[in-house]
Design a protein around this motif. Structure first.
Motif, short mmCIF file in Angstrom:
data_model
loop_
_atom_site.label_atom_id
_atom_site.label_comp_id
_atom_site.label_asym_id
_atom_site.label_seq_id
_atom_site.Cartn_x
_atom_site.Cartn_y
_atom_site.Cartn_z
N ILE A 23 0.84 -1.20 0.00
CA ILE A 23 0.00 0.00 0.00
C ILE A 23 0.87 1.25 0.00
O ILE A 23 0.62 2.20 -0.74
N ARG A 91 -4.91 1.20 -4.86
CA ARG A 91 -4.43 1.13 -3.49
C ARG A 91 -5.57 0.74 -2.53
O ARG A 91 -5.36 -0.01 -1.59
N SER A 92 -6.76 1.23 -2.80
CA SER A 92 -7.88 0.90 -1.91
C SER A 92 -8.26 -0.58 -2.03
O SER A 92 -8.68 -1.19 -1.05
N ALA A 95 -5.94 -2.33 0.14
CA ALA A 95 -6.29 -2.08 1.53
C ALA A 95 -7.41 -2.99 2.01
O ALA A 95 -7.49 -3.32 3.20
#
Length: 119
Positions: A23, A91-92, A95
């Protein structure tokens, strides 16, 4: 079974650290992380089988349906998170895998709470 939960929780922690690095570097999950997720999932299948075996014993004070739900839920979290991350290639999405890796040990704590009746 507690030793398996501790080992899987530790493996989730190590994998979570690797995901945090991914991340921070704004990268998608790599094959190492996916391999660790698969290893955790195999351990969770073993955990489900052992948990069902434990539950079939004489346990009148344990809410069986709730316990079974947490067993199945712990097995389902990581594939759902990985599928979400695959669909959301950002990136989410990565996550979401991190969240799944945190949820699995939490579900183990809940299983312990359910299996230990109040004094």
């Amino acid at each position: 079974m507690v030793q398996l939960q501790i080992a899987l929780s530790a493996l989730c922690g190590v994998t979570a650290l690797l995901v945090l690095v991914q991340i921070a570097r704004d990268r998608l999950v790599n094959r190492v992380v996916l391999g660790l997720l698969a290893l955790i999932e195999v351990g969770l299948v073993v955990h489900l089988v052992l948990g069902i075996g434990w539950l079939t014993g004489d346990r009148p004070d344990i809410p069986a349906l709730t316990y079974f739900g947490y067993l199945v839920g712990s097995l389902a979290v990581l594939p759902l998170a990985a599928g979400w991350a695959w669909a959301e290639r950002s990136r989410s999405g990565t996550a979401v895998i991190l969240v799944g890796l945190v949820v699995v040990p939490y579900l183990f704590v809940r299983l312990h709470d359910i299996a230990t009746p109040p004094a």
